[in-house]
Design a protein around this motif. Structure first.
Motif, PDB file in Angstrom:
ATOM      1  N   HIS A   1     -11.549   2.909  -1.912  1.00  0.00           N
ATOM      2  CA  HIS A   1     -12.887   2.326  -2.029  1.00  0.00           C
ATOM      3  C   HIS A   1     -13.579   2.211  -0.673  1.00  0.00           C
ATOM      4  CE1 HIS A   1     -12.369   1.687  -6.256  1.00  0.00           C
ATOM      5  NE2 HIS A   1     -11.198   1.131  -6.021  1.00  0.00           N
TER       6      HIS A   1
ATOM      7  N   SER B   1      -7.504   2.460   1.574  1.00  0.00           N
ATOM      8  CA  SER B   1      -8.091   2.054   0.298  1.00  0.00           C
ATOM      9  C   SER B   1      -9.174   3.057  -0.042  1.00  0.00           C
ATOM     10  CB  SER B   1      -8.692   0.653   0.403  1.00  0.00           C
ATOM     11  OG  SER B   1      -9.463   0.362  -0.742  1.00  0.00           O
TER      12      SER B   1
ATOM     13  N   PHE C   1       0.845  -1.201   0.000  1.00  0.00           N
ATOM     14  CA  PHE C   1       0.000   0.000   0.000  1.00  0.00           C
ATOM     15  C   PHE C   1       0.879   1.249   0.000  1.00  0.00           C
ATOM     16  CE2 PHE C   1      -2.660  -3.298   1.684  1.00  0.00           C
ATOM     17  CZ  PHE C   1      -3.914  -3.028   1.156  1.00  0.00           C
TER      18      PHE C   1
END
Length: 183
Positions: free
Chosen positions: A158, A156, A74
């Motif tokens: 999303h 994230s 990430f």
């Protein structure tokens, strides 16, 4: 809360690591004294630049290093930490002037990013630079050296992205003033 059995039990939190930072004391001391407007804005710009440039280490307990497997995939992570230098008596404040500025209206603590809150759990999205065993190197964390780390989560878009968020006029004013003149 004593009369509400659903929330009257204490919670148990355990630090999973510690922040190693060049920041040795809280950068903004709002809440007790009014900050001079121009001086406060310039100081905030300077501090933001310093925060953005500092490389901070998140030292996770060695026995918990397996929890970090995969996190280095990430670009950003969320760091939840405890501002350990906040005085216990200040945690009872209900309202503050944002950033200690008396030119802005008083707001409830939950409408601000103040670290002075009943449960001072702070969260920051930071850029993850690298992982070395149980140590994560990050940029963008304002935490003071020695702050206990409560949790780490991958960022994230999303999960955390909100389309077209709105903020009150006083928050827009703070952002506008911090952006004017660049930083």
């Amino acid at each position: 809360m004593e009369n509400n059995p659903e929330i009257s039990k204490p919670l148990e939190l355990y630090p999973v690591g510690v922040v190693k930072s060049p920041i040795k004391k809280p950068m903004l001391h709002a809440g007790k004294t009014d900050l001079e407007l121009k001086e406060g804005i310039e100081r905030a710009k300077s501090q933001r630049k310093e925060i953005d440039e500092n490389v901070v280490e998140l030292v996770i307990l060695p026995e918990m290093s397996d929890l970090l497997d995969g996190v280095d995939g990430f670009s950003h992570i969320l760091v939840l930490y405890w501002p350990h230098l906040i005085d216990q008596e200040r945690r009872s404040l209900l309202k503050v002037h944002p950033m200690g500025r008396k030119d802005l209206p008083m707001q409830g603590i939950y409408a601000t990013c103040s670290p002075v809150r009943p449960n001072p759990i702070l969260v920051t999205a930071v850029r993850l630079l690298e992982r070395d065993g149980n140590i994560l190197k990050v940029k963008g964390l304002e935490a003071v050296d020695g702050s206990p780390i409560i949790d780490i989560k991958p960022y994230s878009k999303h999960y955390y992205q909100v389309e077209n968020p709105t903020v009150p006029a006083w928050m827009e004013q703070i952002h506008r003033e911090l952006e004017e003149g660049g930083s």
